[in-house]
Design a protein around this motif. Structure first.
Motif, mmCIF file in Angstrom:
data_model
loop_
_atom_site.group_PDB
_atom_site.id
_atom_site.type_symbol
_atom_site.label_atom_id
_atom_site.label_comp_id
_atom_site.label_asym_id
_atom_site.label_seq_id
_atom_site.Cartn_x
_atom_site.Cartn_y
_atom_site.Cartn_z
ATOM 1 N N UNK A 1 102.947 53.225 17.031
ATOM 2 C CA UNK A 1 103.187 52.078 17.923
ATOM 3 C C UNK A 1 102.093 51.974 18.970
ATOM 4 N N UNK A 2 101.656 53.108 19.470
ATOM 5 C CA UNK A 2 100.581 53.101 20.471
ATOM 6 C C UNK A 2 99.284 52.579 19.857
ATOM 7 N N UNK A 3 98.979 53.022 18.655
ATOM 8 C CA UNK A 3 97.764 52.537 17.990
ATOM 9 C C UNK A 3 97.865 51.048 17.689
ATOM 10 N N UNK A 4 99.049 50.591 17.271
ATOM 11 C CA UNK A 4 99.234 49.160 17.014
ATOM 12 C C UNK A 4 99.022 48.350 18.285
ATOM 13 N N UNK A 5 99.510 48.848 19.412
ATOM 14 C CA UNK A 5 99.323 48.143 20.688
ATOM 15 C C UNK A 5 97.844 48.078 21.055
ATOM 16 N N UNK A 6 97.148 49.161 20.839
ATOM 17 C CA UNK A 6 95.707 49.183 21.139
ATOM 18 C C UNK A 6 94.962 48.220 20.226
ATOM 19 N N UNK A 7 95.299 48.228 18.950
ATOM 20 C CA UNK A 7 94.648 47.321 17.991
ATOM 21 C C UNK A 7 94.952 45.875 18.347
ATOM 22 N N UNK A 8 96.207 45.607 18.738
ATOM 23 C CA UNK A 8 96.574 44.233 19.108
ATOM 24 C C UNK A 8 95.768 43.754 20.308
ATOM 25 N N UNK A 9 95.461 44.656 21.216
ATOM 26 C CA UNK A 9 94.677 44.260 22.387
ATOM 27 C C UNK A 9 93.206 44.105 22.025
ATOM 28 N N UNK A 10 92.730 44.881 21.098
ATOM 29 C CA UNK A 10 91.316 44.811 20.731
ATOM 30 C C UNK A 10 90.991 43.618 19.825
ATOM 31 N N UNK A 11 91.939 43.186 19.004
ATOM 32 C CA UNK A 11 91.673 42.085 18.067
ATOM 33 C C UNK A 11 91.175 40.819 18.777
ATOM 34 N N UNK A 12 91.837 40.339 19.835
ATOM 35 C CA UNK A 12 91.309 39.130 20.506
ATOM 36 C C UNK A 12 89.924 39.350 21.109
ATOM 37 N N UNK A 13 89.701 40.554 21.625
ATOM 38 C CA UNK A 13 88.380 40.828 22.206
ATOM 39 C C UNK A 13 87.297 40.809 21.131
ATOM 40 N N UNK A 14 87.604 41.349 19.964
ATOM 41 C CA UNK A 14 86.642 41.352 18.865
ATOM 42 C C UNK A 14 86.427 39.930 18.364
ATOM 43 N N UNK A 15 87.504 39.157 18.279
ATOM 44 C CA UNK A 15 87.384 37.771 17.823
ATOM 45 C C UNK A 15 86.539 36.945 18.778
ATOM 46 N N UNK A 16 86.668 37.175 20.088
ATOM 47 C CA UNK A 16 85.862 36.438 21.067
ATOM 48 C C UNK A 16 84.403 36.820 20.982
ATOM 49 N N UNK A 17 84.131 38.098 20.707
ATOM 50 C CA UNK A 17 82.746 38.553 20.625
ATOM 51 C C UNK A 17 82.091 37.957 19.411
#
Length: 152
Positions: A136-152
């Motif tokens: 669950x912790x990794x999923x939360x981290x991935x969920x937060x990183x996905x928008x940042x990666x998409x914006x980059x």
């Protein structure tokens, strides 16, 4: 006297040149001024439209920045809460492991073999819960990183 005649001839020639220049000029000389004033008004309208567009774009950008800031703050608070839950879970799992280790020591001394099996089953469930919390912790981290990666 010759100077006066010379000056008179020069003045007459200058006046003739001025007269010819005025005759050569278009009769609607005021039209040029009107055209220039119309062009000036047109440019002023264009400038006002562009200023309004810039203002709208700035408002939209400010709104998006505020929305993103709110989103980041919400995700930070969610991650903080998740981290607190994970720390509590890890502490309770550590305590469970210690208790099971003591229980195993007691059981190996010959007191209750069936209690040992129950303790091991509880420990396995605790480790599974720990693993699920880690996922669950990794999923939360991935969920937060996905928008940042998409914006980059």
């Amino acid at each position: 006297m010759s100077d006066i005649n010379s000056l008179e001839n020069r003045i007459t020639a200058a006046l003739d040149r001025i007269s010819r220049g005025l005759d050569a000029r278009p009769q609607n000389g005021g039209g040029d001024v009107e055209a220039l004033q119309a062009a000036l008004e047109n440019e002023r309208r264009n400038n006002a439209e562009l200023t309004e567009r810039v203002r709208l774009l700035k408002e939209r950008q400010d709104g998006q920045v505020a929305a993103l800031s709110d989103r980041v703050e919400t995700q930070r608070s969610q991650l903080g809460a998740l981290d607190a839950q994970l720390q509590t879970l890890r502490a309770s799992n550590e305590q469970l492991r210690e208790m099971n280790a003591r229980l195993r020591e007691t059981v190996t001394a010959g007191l209750a073999p069936d209690l040992q099996e129950a303790a091991i089953a509880v420990e396995v469930r605790a480790m599974e819960a720990q693993r699920a919390a880690d996922i669950a912790e990794m999923d939360a981290i991935i969920a937060e990183l996905k928008p940042l990666i998409a914006e980059a």
